[in-house]
Write a protein that holds these residues in place. Structure first.
Motif, short mmCIF file in Angstrom:
data_model
loop_
_atom_site.label_atom_id
_atom_site.label_comp_id
_atom_site.label_asym_id
_atom_site.label_seq_id
_atom_site.Cartn_x
_atom_site.Cartn_y
_atom_site.Cartn_z
N LYS A 1 0.25 17.88 30.61
CA LYS A 1 0.21 17.93 32.07
C LYS A 1 -0.31 19.27 32.55
CE LYS A 1 3.18 17.54 36.16
NZ LYS A 1 4.57 17.33 36.65
N ALA A 2 0.07 20.35 31.89
CA ALA A 2 -0.38 21.68 32.27
C ALA A 2 -1.89 21.82 32.09
CB ALA A 2 0.35 22.74 31.44
N PHE A 3 -2.44 21.24 31.02
CA PHE A 3 -3.88 21.29 30.80
C PHE A 3 -4.63 20.50 31.88
CE2 PHE A 3 -3.03 22.71 26.40
CZ PHE A 3 -3.96 23.73 26.33
N PHE A 4 -4.08 19.35 32.27
CA PHE A 4 -4.70 18.58 33.35
C PHE A 4 -4.66 19.37 34.65
CE2 PHE A 4 -3.99 14.63 30.75
CZ PHE A 4 -5.31 14.19 30.79
N GLN A 5 -3.55 20.05 34.90
CA GLN A 5 -3.44 20.86 36.11
C GLN A 5 -4.46 21.99 36.10
OE1 GLN A 5 0.74 21.87 35.78
NE2 GLN A 5 1.29 20.44 37.42
N LEU A 6 -4.63 22.63 34.96
CA LEU A 6 -5.57 23.74 34.84
C LEU A 6 -7.00 23.27 35.09
CD1 LEU A 6 -6.34 26.61 34.15
CD2 LEU A 6 -6.22 26.01 31.72
N HIS A 7 -7.40 22.19 34.43
CA HIS A 7 -8.77 21.70 34.62
C HIS A 7 -8.97 21.15 36.03
CE1 HIS A 7 -10.80 22.15 30.75
NE2 HIS A 7 -9.60 22.03 30.21
N GLY A 8 -7.90 20.63 36.64
CA GLY A 8 -7.99 20.21 38.03
C GLY A 8 -8.27 21.38 38.95
#
Length: 297
Positions: A3-10
């Motif tokens: 989830k953190a990686f998705f947030q970062l790329h978002g």
């Protein structure tokens, strides 16, 4: 962690999307940034007031932080000016020169030793930009303004690193954006006199995109990156933000089909910039891995 990686790329994708919005909004660059800062600053004051995340600081520190905000405001004005005078792709290519200017100014400001590897990689990006400048004369004004934006953009992260050692990220962000708004409010009457706009008030469409720019690409992107930092190292976050110009150019190609308007010299220059980013990423990763190994021995 996922989830953190998705947030970062978002967050990075939203940052890349700001270039698209700069072309969609019909206001001139000065007014565009003024409205962006107004909406963002008001939103953050409300959010942080009720969440009680504001940190009490001295007037002297407020002046320091708002001064950095003034630099950030000028960076945004020149970035959107580059889009208006050229296009999104050219403006984002010029944004890649930020690495070169950082390699030059950071040692001067922090009084650290010059990193010649970073300077060399930055020069590769400069060569790529000069290739576009030489063979695409129609973009010369936009490129010059874009390089000014990159120069300004290299300064405020250096100052931010120093400020964040003393103050919370919420405090720095709030006072920077508020300071940028106040500075631009004082400058805007003179700016509009020399660069008269077609209209001062945003259209209904402009207002909608300004809200997207302020709430999604500024406030929400900031919150996403801060949430990601709770699970992911600062190293990974900084590394991922190298993709911002590439994301933005890809969006410009998809939305505006700018790939059909650009010549072979642009792609040659872009290739050099991509090479410099990849080399910088690899060296950054190697140095971080080496540091981690030494820390464990």
């Amino acid at each position: 962690m996922r989830k953190a990686f998705f947030q970062l790329h978002g967050a990075v994708l939203l940052a890349g999307f700001t270039g698209i919005l700069g072309r969609l909004i019909t206001l001139n660059e000065g007014l565009l940034v003024w409205y962006r800062l107004l909406i963002t600053a008001v939103t953050l004051w409300v959010l942080y007031f009720f969440s009680k995340k504001l940190q009490g600081i001295s007037f002297r520190e407020i002046v320091k932080i708002t001064g950095v905000g003034a630099i950030a405001a000028l960076h945004w004005v020149s970035f959107y000016g580059s889009i208006k005078y050229a296009n999104v792709s050219v403006a984002l290519v010029c944004f890649s020169a930020i690495g070169f200017f950082t390699a030059v100014f950071e040692p001067l400001i922090t009084r650290k030793k010059m990193n010649w590897t970073e300077l060399l990689l930055g020069l590769i990006a400069i060569v790529g930009i000069s290739l576009i400048f030489h063979f695409d004369p129609q973009y010369k004004t936009g490129i010059v303004v874009g390089l000014i934006s990159a120069l300004l953009g290299s300064l405020f992260p250096v100052f931010n690193r120093q400020l964040l050692q003393v103050h919370t990220s919420e405090t720095v962000t709030l006072y920077e954006l508020s300071g940028g708004f106040l500075f631009l409010s004082a400058l805007l009457p003179f700016y509009l006199q020399y660069f008269p706009p077609d209209h001062v008030l945003p259209t209904v469409s402009d207002l909608g995109w300004l809200l997207v720019l302020a709430w999604l690409c500024t406030v929400w992107a900031f919150r996403l990156s801060m949430n990601a930092l709770k699970k992911i190292s600062a190293f990974t976050v900084n590394l991922t933000y190298n993709l911002e110009p590439l994301y933005g150019i890809a969006l410009a190609f998809a939305v505006y089909r700018e790939d059909k308007l650009l010549t072979g010299s642009f792609y040659g220059g872009l290739l050099l910039i991509v090479i410099s980013v990849l080399l910088q990423t690899w060296l950054f990763y190697r140095a971080h891995k080496k540091g981690a190994v030494l820390a464990n021995t």
